[in-house]
Design a protein around this motif. Structure first.
Motif, PDB file in Angstrom:
ATOM      1  N   ALA A 121       7.665  -8.311  16.088  1.00 11.76           N
ATOM      2  CA  ALA A 121       8.148  -9.254  17.104  1.00 11.76           C
ATOM      3  C   ALA A 121       9.314 -10.098  16.618  1.00 11.76           C
ATOM      4  CB  ALA A 121       6.993 -10.163  17.542  1.00 11.76           C
ATOM      5  N   TYR A 122       9.240 -10.577  15.377  1.00 11.12           N
ATOM      6  CA  TYR A 122      10.240 -11.554  14.930  1.00 11.12           C
ATOM      7  C   TYR A 122      11.274 -10.965  13.969  1.00 11.12           C
ATOM      8  CZ  TYR A 122       7.143 -14.923  17.126  1.00 11.12           C
ATOM      9  OH  TYR A 122       6.376 -15.604  18.055  1.00 11.12           O
ATOM     10  N   GLN A 123      10.915  -9.891  13.261  1.00  9.12           N
ATOM     11  CA  GLN A 123      11.888  -9.257  12.375  1.00  9.12           C
ATOM     12  C   GLN A 123      12.475  -7.992  12.986  1.00  9.12           C
ATOM     13  OE1 GLN A 123      13.030 -10.652   9.577  1.00  9.12           O
ATOM     14  NE2 GLN A 123      11.692 -12.400  10.054  1.00  9.12           N
ATOM     15  N   LYS A 124      12.069  -7.674  14.215  1.00  9.64           N
ATOM     16  CA  LYS A 124      12.600  -6.543  14.980  1.00  9.64           C
ATOM     17  C   LYS A 124      12.470  -5.208  14.237  1.00  9.64           C
ATOM     18  CE  LYS A 124      13.620  -9.632  17.943  1.00  9.64           C
ATOM     19  NZ  LYS A 124      12.643  -9.860  19.043  1.00  9.64           N
ATOM     20  N   MET A 125      11.412  -5.095  13.450  1.00 14.36           N
ATOM     21  CA  MET A 125      11.153  -3.835  12.751  1.00 14.36           C
ATOM     22  C   MET A 125      10.484  -2.866  13.726  1.00 14.36           C
ATOM     23  SD  MET A 125       9.101  -3.283   9.140  1.00 14.36           S
ATOM     24  CE  MET A 125      10.230  -4.332   8.232  1.00 14.36           C
ATOM     25  N   ALA A 126      10.823  -1.598  13.644  1.00 13.49           N
ATOM     26  CA  ALA A 126      10.203  -0.610  14.540  1.00 13.49           C
ATOM     27  C   ALA A 126       8.691  -0.588  14.314  1.00 13.49           C
ATOM     28  CB  ALA A 126      10.790   0.769  14.281  1.00 13.49           C
ATOM     29  N   PRO A 127       7.885  -0.604  15.387  1.00  9.75           N
ATOM     30  CA  PRO A 127       6.424  -0.610  15.213  1.00  9.75           C
ATOM     31  C   PRO A 127       5.927   0.530  14.320  1.00  9.75           C
ATOM     32  CG  PRO A 127       6.990  -1.032  17.496  1.00  9.75           C
ATOM     33  CD  PRO A 127       8.274  -0.674  16.798  1.00  9.75           C
ATOM     34  N   PHE A 128       6.533   1.694  14.462  1.00  2.00           N
ATOM     35  CA  PHE A 128       6.123   2.845  13.649  1.00  2.00           C
ATOM     36  C   PHE A 128       6.286   2.531  12.158  1.00  2.00           C
ATOM     37  CE2 PHE A 128       7.234   6.686  11.321  1.00  2.00           C
ATOM     38  CZ  PHE A 128       6.193   7.543  11.663  1.00  2.00           C
ATOM     39  N   VAL A 129       7.417   1.947  11.787  1.00  4.37           N
ATOM     40  CA  VAL A 129       7.696   1.663  10.373  1.00  4.37           C
ATOM     41  C   VAL A 129       6.810   0.533   9.849  1.00  4.37           C
ATOM     42  CG1 VAL A 129       9.464   0.922   8.735  1.00  4.37           C
ATOM     43  CG2 VAL A 129      10.076   2.447  10.625  1.00  4.37           C
ATOM     44  N   ALA A 130       6.719  -0.558  10.627  1.00  4.89           N
ATOM     45  CA  ALA A 130       5.940  -1.722  10.173  1.00  4.89           C
ATOM     46  C   ALA A 130       4.474  -1.369   9.955  1.00  4.89           C
ATOM     47  CB  ALA A 130       6.067  -2.847  11.206  1.00  4.89           C
ATOM     48  N   THR A 131       3.884  -0.674  10.920  1.00  3.80           N
ATOM     49  CA  THR A 131       2.449  -0.364  10.809  1.00  3.80           C
ATOM     50  C   THR A 131       2.193   0.785   9.835  1.00  3.80           C
ATOM     51  OG1 THR A 131       2.576   1.061  12.777  1.00  3.80           O
ATOM     52  CG2 THR A 131       1.953  -1.238  13.112  1.00  3.80           C
ATOM     53  N   LEU A 132       3.192   1.658   9.658  1.00  2.00           N
ATOM     54  CA  LEU A 132       3.050   2.714   8.640  1.00  2.00           C
ATOM     55  C   LEU A 132       2.988   2.091   7.247  1.00  2.00           C
ATOM     56  CD1 LEU A 132       3.009   5.806   8.048  1.00  2.00           C
ATOM     57  CD2 LEU A 132       5.501   5.673   7.824  1.00  2.00           C
ATOM     58  N   ALA A 133       3.839   1.091   7.023  1.00  8.26           N
ATOM     59  CA  ALA A 133       3.828   0.400   5.725  1.00  8.26           C
ATOM     60  C   ALA A 133       2.486  -0.301   5.509  1.00  8.26           C
ATOM     61  CB  ALA A 133       4.967  -0.613   5.680  1.00  8.26           C
ATOM     62  N   LEU A 134       1.996  -0.996   6.542  1.00 10.26           N
ATOM     63  CA  LEU A 134       0.712  -1.689   6.404  1.00 10.26           C
ATOM     64  C   LEU A 134      -0.432  -0.689   6.219  1.00 10.26           C
ATOM     65  CD1 LEU A 134      -0.474  -4.532   6.369  1.00 10.26           C
ATOM     66  CD2 LEU A 134      -1.022  -4.253   8.786  1.00 10.26           C
ATOM     67  N   MET A 135      -0.323   0.470   6.854  1.00  5.73           N
ATOM     68  CA  MET A 135      -1.338   1.513   6.683  1.00  5.73           C
ATOM     69  C   MET A 135      -1.461   1.899   5.204  1.00  5.73           C
ATOM     70  SD  MET A 135      -1.407   5.384   8.304  1.00  5.73           S
ATOM     71  CE  MET A 135      -0.116   6.049   7.251  1.00  5.73           C
ATOM     72  N   THR A 136      -0.318   2.096   4.553  1.00  7.16           N
ATOM     73  CA  THR A 136      -0.317   2.488   3.141  1.00  7.16           C
ATOM     74  C   THR A 136      -0.853   1.367   2.264  1.00  7.16           C
ATOM     75  OG1 THR A 136       1.639   3.825   3.600  1.00  7.16           O
ATOM     76  CG2 THR A 136       1.130   3.398   1.299  1.00  7.16           C
ATOM     77  N   ILE A 137      -0.408   0.135   2.554  1.00 11.97           N
ATOM     78  CA  ILE A 137      -0.847  -1.021   1.759  1.00 11.97           C
ATOM     79  C   ILE A 137      -2.358  -1.239   1.890  1.00 11.97           C
ATOM     80  CG2 ILE A 137      -0.682  -3.545   1.568  1.00 11.97           C
ATOM     81  CD1 ILE A 137       2.263  -3.255   2.468  1.00 11.97           C
ATOM     82  N   ALA A 138      -2.867  -1.177   3.130  1.00 11.15           N
ATOM     83  CA  ALA A 138      -4.288  -1.443   3.363  1.00 11.15           C
ATOM     84  C   ALA A 138      -5.171  -0.405   2.660  1.00 11.15           C
ATOM     85  CB  ALA A 138      -4.576  -1.450   4.867  1.00 11.15           C
ATOM     86  N   ARG A 139      -4.792   0.864   2.773  1.00 11.74           N
ATOM     87  CA  ARG A 139      -5.592   1.911   2.110  1.00 11.74           C
ATOM     88  C   ARG A 139      -5.573   1.697   0.594  1.00 11.74           C
ATOM     89  NH1 ARG A 139      -9.321   5.017   4.345  1.00 11.74           N
ATOM     90  NH2 ARG A 139      -7.916   5.469   6.075  1.00 11.74           N
ATOM     91  N   GLY A 140      -4.404   1.363   0.058  1.00 18.06           N
ATOM     92  CA  GLY A 140      -4.306   1.132  -1.386  1.00 18.06           C
ATOM     93  C   GLY A 140      -5.138  -0.048  -1.831  1.00 18.06           C
ATOM     94  N   LEU A 141      -5.083  -1.152  -1.065  1.00 17.85           N
ATOM     95  CA  LEU A 141      -5.883  -2.328  -1.412  1.00 17.85           C
ATOM     96  C   LEU A 141      -7.381  -2.030  -1.340  1.00 17.85           C
ATOM     97  CD1 LEU A 141      -3.943  -5.216   0.423  1.00 17.85           C
ATOM     98  CD2 LEU A 141      -4.129  -4.831  -2.046  1.00 17.85           C
ATOM     99  N   GLY A 142      -7.767  -1.196  -0.389  1.00 13.15           N
ATOM    100  CA  GLY A 142      -9.175  -0.815  -0.280  1.00 13.15           C
ATOM    101  C   GLY A 142      -9.672  -0.131  -1.550  1.00 13.15           C
ATOM    102  N   PHE A 143      -8.844   0.749  -2.093  1.00 10.23           N
ATOM    103  CA  PHE A 143      -9.228   1.453  -3.325  1.00 10.23           C
ATOM    104  C   PHE A 143      -9.197   0.505  -4.522  1.00 10.23           C
ATOM    105  CE2 PHE A 143      -8.536   5.329  -0.882  1.00 10.23           C
ATOM    106  CZ  PHE A 143      -9.502   6.172  -1.404  1.00 10.23           C
ATOM    107  N   ILE A 144      -8.216  -0.437  -4.536  1.00 13.09           N
ATOM    108  CA  ILE A 144      -8.134  -1.382  -5.655  1.00 13.09           C
ATOM    109  C   ILE A 144      -9.358  -2.304  -5.676  1.00 13.09           C
ATOM    110  CG2 ILE A 144      -6.855  -3.372  -6.547  1.00 13.09           C
ATOM    111  CD1 ILE A 144      -4.300  -1.993  -5.480  1.00 13.09           C
ATOM    112  N   TYR A 145      -9.674  -2.889  -4.508  1.00 17.24           N
ATOM    113  CA  TYR A 145     -10.811  -3.819  -4.421  1.00 17.24           C
ATOM    114  C   TYR A 145     -12.130  -3.139  -4.792  1.00 17.24           C
ATOM    115  CZ  TYR A 145      -8.424  -7.803  -2.312  1.00 17.24           C
ATOM    116  OH  TYR A 145      -7.632  -8.884  -2.096  1.00 17.24           O
ATOM    117  N   SER A 146     -12.302  -1.909  -4.326  1.00 20.49           N
ATOM    118  CA  SER A 146     -13.582  -1.220  -4.539  1.00 20.49           C
ATOM    119  C   SER A 146     -13.593  -0.400  -5.833  1.00 20.49           C
ATOM    120  CB  SER A 146     -13.869  -0.293  -3.357  1.00 20.49           C
ATOM    121  OG  SER A 146     -12.895   0.734  -3.307  1.00 20.49           O
ATOM    122  N   LYS A 147     -12.447  -0.329  -6.511  1.00 23.29           N
ATOM    123  CA  LYS A 147     -12.279   0.512  -7.703  1.00 23.29           C
ATOM    124  C   LYS A 147     -12.596   1.976  -7.382  1.00 23.29           C
ATOM    125  CE  LYS A 147     -13.319  -3.342 -10.781  1.00 23.29           C
ATOM    126  NZ  LYS A 147     -14.194  -3.902 -11.828  1.00 23.29           N
TER     127      LYS A 147
END
Length: 322
Positions: A121-147
């Protein structure tokens, strides 16, 4: 003035137009009939209960996906967020009391969705790109937190949630009741609430909405935040059903959610879609999986069939819009 069903059927080509307009309902009914004919166990309470339990998690994130798509956006991060938030909920429920674990998990989901909303909304990033990046980050954090390993529930709160998720009320699985309640809230919001009407207006014509004084950025931000909160809700019920949070949960769920919304007749360009049709889309996908499982079809051919159904649904939409 809206035509009655009788007037629609009696108009030239009316029967065909009627079938196309309500194709989601007819496909659902045909699948139910087909399932009943090919399997004696389809209408058993055990099978129907399992079917509802299996679709409830994806169903909840599909409602979040619907409101994002109504604005013309898309959220590819919800599947990975389910994994991260399931792990988060499992960790929290072992540390603090159950109500706080639920509140914090949903708040974290809202916050993660807000990140996508801010970028779109505020940085005018394409939804596909913004949520794709968060998808990768969230999956990675899930593995880090749970080892890399599932986190099991170890407290009385965990036992309570496991009992809740695996039991039923009046024959309906409790997690399916949660899903149906969310669908009802979304139906009311989209039909009768100002917020629902505005996000549909934004998806129909964003520039016109902006010129008419609608705070487009604010509402686009909120739909991603709500999608994140619904991903957290899905994570809580899925983790509770299995009594653990795993970083492998929610694999490709974002694609199933998009498929359910599209099969339900929503336009990927925004501005068109309903919660009840998304519910039908979720049930259709669940029925297809259930039928193929009853026929002992392996998982990979199942994906081919689902892909074919999505193409068929999109072609029906194009035919309907002509």
């Amino acid at each position: 003035m809206a035509l009655t069903i009788k007037e629609q059927l009696s108009s030239p080509g009316g029967i065909l137009k009627f079938l196309v307009k309500y194709n989601t309902i007819f496909i659902f009914l045909l699948l139910v009939l087909f399932s009943a004919l090919i399997s004696d166990v389809f209408f058993t309470s055990v099978n129907l209960s399992n079917l509802l339990k299996q679709v409830s998690g994806i169903g909840i994130i599909s409602i979040g996906m619907l409101i994002v798509i109504l604005t013309g956006g898309i959220d590819l991060s919800v599947g990975s967020m389910v994994a991260l938030l399931a792990v988060t909920f499992a960790i929290l429920i072992n540390l603090i009391i159950l109500p706080l674990a639920i509140i914090f998990t949903i708040a974290i989901g809202f916050g993660l969705g807000s990140i996508s909303g801010y970028l779109v909304a505020y940085q005018k990033m394409a939804p596909f790109v913004a949520t794709l990046a968060l998808m990768t980050i969230a999956r990675g954090l899930g593995f880090i937190y749970s080892k890399g390993s599932p986190v099991t529930f170890k407290t009385a709160g965990g036992v309570f949630m496991s009992d809740f998720a695996n039991n039923a009320t009046l024959g309906i699985p409790n997690i399916a009741i949660v899903f149906f309640l969310i669908v009802i809230v979304a139906m009311v919001m989209l039909r009768y609430n100002v917020f629902g009407r505005l996000i549909i207006a934004i998806g129909s014509n964003e520039e016109a909405s902006r010129l008419s004084g609608i705070k487009v950025n604010k509402y686009k931000f909120l739909v991603y935040a709500i999608s994140g909160a619904l991903a957290a809700t899905a994570a809580i019920i899925v983790a509770s059903r299995t009594n653990l949070g795993s970083p492998n949960m929610g694999m490709s769920w974002e694609l199933d959610a998009i498929a359910a919304v599209v099969i339900g007749g929503a336009s990927l360009n925004g501005g068109r879609g309903t919660a009840i049709n998304t519910l039908m889309g979720v049930l259709i996908l669940g029925l297809i999986g259930n039928i193929l499982n009853l026929l002992n079809v392996p998982s990979y051919p199942q994906q081919v069939v689902k892909g074919g159904i999505i193409i068929f649904a999109v072609l029906l939409q194009r035919f309907e819009s002509k």
